[in-house]
Design an enzyme around this catalytic site. Structure first.
Site, mmCIF file in Angstrom:
data_model
loop_
_atom_site.group_PDB
_atom_site.id
_atom_site.type_symbol
_atom_site.label_atom_id
_atom_site.label_comp_id
_atom_site.label_asym_id
_atom_site.label_seq_id
_atom_site.Cartn_x
_atom_site.Cartn_y
_atom_site.Cartn_z
ATOM 1 N N GLY A 51 1.064 -1.196 -0.031
ATOM 2 C CA GLY A 51 0.003 0.301 -0.362
ATOM 3 C C GLY A 51 0.690 1.187 0.129
ATOM 4 O O GLY A 51 0.521 2.461 0.343
ATOM 5 N N TRP A 53 2.387 3.182 -2.010
ATOM 6 C CA TRP A 53 2.213 3.247 -3.383
ATOM 7 C C TRP A 53 1.047 4.528 -3.228
ATOM 8 O O TRP A 53 0.003 5.212 -3.856
ATOM 9 C CB TRP A 53 2.211 2.868 -5.093
ATOM 10 C CG TRP A 53 3.323 3.151 -6.141
ATOM 11 C CD1 TRP A 53 4.190 2.440 -4.942
ATOM 12 C CD2 TRP A 53 3.021 2.517 -6.847
ATOM 13 N NE1 TRP A 53 5.604 3.058 -5.503
ATOM 14 C CE2 TRP A 53 5.170 2.087 -7.181
ATOM 15 C CE3 TRP A 53 2.984 2.858 -7.841
ATOM 16 C CZ2 TRP A 53 5.324 2.121 -8.119
ATOM 17 C CZ3 TRP A 53 3.134 2.788 -9.488
ATOM 18 C CH2 TRP A 53 4.465 1.937 -9.864
ATOM 19 N N ASP A 71 -4.799 -6.120 -5.245
ATOM 20 C CA ASP A 71 -3.895 -6.699 -5.677
ATOM 21 C C ASP A 71 -5.089 -8.099 -5.118
ATOM 22 O O ASP A 71 -6.147 -8.691 -4.717
ATOM 23 C CB ASP A 71 -3.136 -6.709 -4.265
ATOM 24 C CG ASP A 71 -1.626 -6.753 -4.618
ATOM 25 O OD1 ASP A 71 -0.993 -6.549 -4.708
ATOM 26 O OD2 ASP A 71 -1.039 -8.115 -4.615
ATOM 27 N N ASP A 110 2.853 -1.269 -10.657
ATOM 28 C CA ASP A 110 4.226 -2.249 -9.642
ATOM 29 C C ASP A 110 4.152 -3.356 -10.153
ATOM 30 O O ASP A 110 4.278 -3.863 -8.836
ATOM 31 C CB ASP A 110 3.760 -0.970 -8.539
ATOM 32 C CG ASP A 110 5.452 -1.440 -8.138
ATOM 33 O OD1 ASP A 110 6.241 -1.644 -8.674
ATOM 34 O OD2 ASP A 110 5.423 -1.047 -6.598
ATOM 35 N N LYS A 150 5.573 -1.412 -14.297
ATOM 36 C CA LYS A 150 7.072 -1.355 -14.067
ATOM 37 C C LYS A 150 6.635 -2.449 -15.041
ATOM 38 O O LYS A 150 6.761 -3.424 -15.625
ATOM 39 C CB LYS A 150 7.087 -1.904 -12.426
ATOM 40 C CG LYS A 150 8.061 -2.892 -12.304
ATOM 41 C CD LYS A 150 8.075 -2.902 -11.099
ATOM 42 C CE LYS A 150 8.212 -3.900 -10.094
ATOM 43 N NZ LYS A 150 8.130 -4.337 -8.610
HETATM 44 C C1 LIG Z 1 5.854 -4.850 -5.549
HETATM 45 S S1 LIG Z 1 4.410 -5.701 -5.436
HETATM 46 C C2 LIG Z 1 3.548 -3.868 -5.621
HETATM 47 C C3 LIG Z 1 3.968 -2.473 -4.051
HETATM 48 C C4 LIG Z 1 3.290 -1.220 -4.003
HETATM 49 N N1 LIG Z 1 3.445 -0.708 -5.019
HETATM 50 C C5 LIG Z 1 3.541 -0.488 -2.626
HETATM 51 O O1 LIG Z 1 3.981 0.570 -3.299
HETATM 52 O O2 LIG Z 1 3.529 -1.014 -1.551
HETATM 53 C C6 LIG Z 1 4.248 -5.965 -6.552
HETATM 54 C C7 LIG Z 1 2.883 -6.544 -6.491
HETATM 55 O O3 LIG Z 1 1.874 -7.042 -7.356
HETATM 56 C C8 LIG Z 1 0.585 -8.155 -6.849
HETATM 57 N N2 LIG Z 1 0.124 -8.631 -8.439
HETATM 58 C C9 LIG Z 1 1.321 -9.268 -9.330
HETATM 59 N N3 LIG Z 1 0.070 -10.052 -10.416
HETATM 60 C C10 LIG Z 1 -1.282 -8.905 -9.580
HETATM 61 C C11 LIG Z 1 -2.665 -9.687 -10.699
HETATM 62 N N4 LIG Z 1 -2.933 -10.092 -11.378
HETATM 63 N N5 LIG Z 1 -3.520 -9.110 -10.050
HETATM 64 C C12 LIG Z 1 -3.310 -8.210 -8.773
HETATM 65 N N6 LIG Z 1 -1.636 -8.124 -8.145
HETATM 66 C C13 LIG Z 1 -1.004 -8.229 -8.471
HETATM 67 C C14 LIG Z 1 1.633 -9.420 -5.980
HETATM 68 O O4 LIG Z 1 0.453 -9.364 -5.163
HETATM 69 C C15 LIG Z 1 2.707 -8.123 -5.087
HETATM 70 O O5 LIG Z 1 2.149 -7.497 -4.202
#
Ligand SMILES: C[S@@+](CC[C@H](N)C(=O)[O-])C[C@H]1O[C@@H](n2cnc3c(N)ncnc32)[C@H](O)[C@@H]1O
Length: 218
Positions: A51, A53, A71, A110, A150
């Site tokens: 969370g 972002w 997410d 992200d 990303k």
């Molecule tokens: C690097 S983290 C994001 C960090 C977030 N931007 C933050 O600042 O807190 C990547 C996230 O992408 C999510 N994710 C990957 N594929 C997804 C999808 N198809 N739908 C939703 N979330 C996804 C993962 O569960 C993970 O929590």
């Protein structure tokens, strides 16, 4: 500073300033350099857990704007009032709880599928989530809007940029200082969405000027 110290620096800063992860600084640096978030914006944040972002979005869009995060994982409560995190797959924002009438000013991704350690596999997996983010734009991003996604650099990067350039007026990669230098992670910033192709099914009823409907538990 050595790579490890840089990593620790951003992690310490995140803790000190109350952000849920060091990723917050990546979005701040993207926004500072490329001006993607404005007061009053409606922002869709794909892959929002834990969370951080959304915390940045909250500050930058102000009380008249809103951030909607999705997410696969549950996001802990305690986010600011003008942002919400929903559990679901980014492929289906409506299924996750985003009202059908929404049209966003900015879509952020992200997202990162679980990594394998194989540079090629991880690259292609990151490309697939970028394609997912681009695929939802016709339905959820307003013409003129901005997409940030990303990607891990690799063989299909140029094709991704070329695909994005078909849909957006200006597309540029950007690596924030808060990203590890050794990592192949980079962000594609795409401004000026050209709008959905003519065969895209129409979006839900437009929101007539006022704020969008607020989902339960906001
Ligand atoms: C690097 S983290 C994001 C960090 C977030 N931007 C933050 O600042 O807190 C990547 C996230 O992408 C999510 N994710 C990957 N594929 C997804 C999808 N198809 N739908 C939703 N979330 C996804 C993962 O569960 C993970 O929590």
């Amino acid at each position: 500073m050595a790579e490890r110290e840089i990593h620790d620096h951003w992690s310490r800063e995140a803790k000190r300033k109350g952000y849920r992860s060091r990723a917050a600084f990546k979005l701040m640096q993207i926004d500072d350099r490329r001006g993607i978030l404005k007061k009053g914006d409606q922002v869709l944040d794909l892959g929002c857990a834990p969370g951080s972002w959304l915390q940045v979005v909250s500050q930058r869009v102000g009380a008249s704007g809103r951030g909607w995060g999705i997410d696969l994982k549950v996001v802990a409560s305690g986010l600011p009032d003008n942002v919400i995190a929903m559990e679901g797959n980014a492929e289906d924002p409506e299924g996750a709880g985003v009202p059908a009438s929404m049209l966003f000013d900015v879509v952020l991704s992200d997202m990162m599928p679980s990594t394998t350690g194989s540079r090629d596999t991880d690259h292609f997996r990151s490309i697939s989530v970028c394609e997912l983010a681009m695929d939802i734009c016709p339905r959820w991003l307003r013409p003129g809007g901005t997409l940030v996604m990303k990607v891990l650099e690799g063989a299909a990067m140029q094709q991704l940029l070329a695909d994005a350039r078909k849909q957006f007026e200006k597309v540029k990669p950007f690596k924030p200082d808060a990203s590890r230098k050794e990592s192949t992670e980079i962000f594609v910033i795409a401004h000026g969405y050209r709008g959905p192709p003519v065969d895209t099914p129409p979006a839900g009823p437009p929101t007539a000027g006022g704020p969008p409907p607020v989902p339960e538990g906001w």
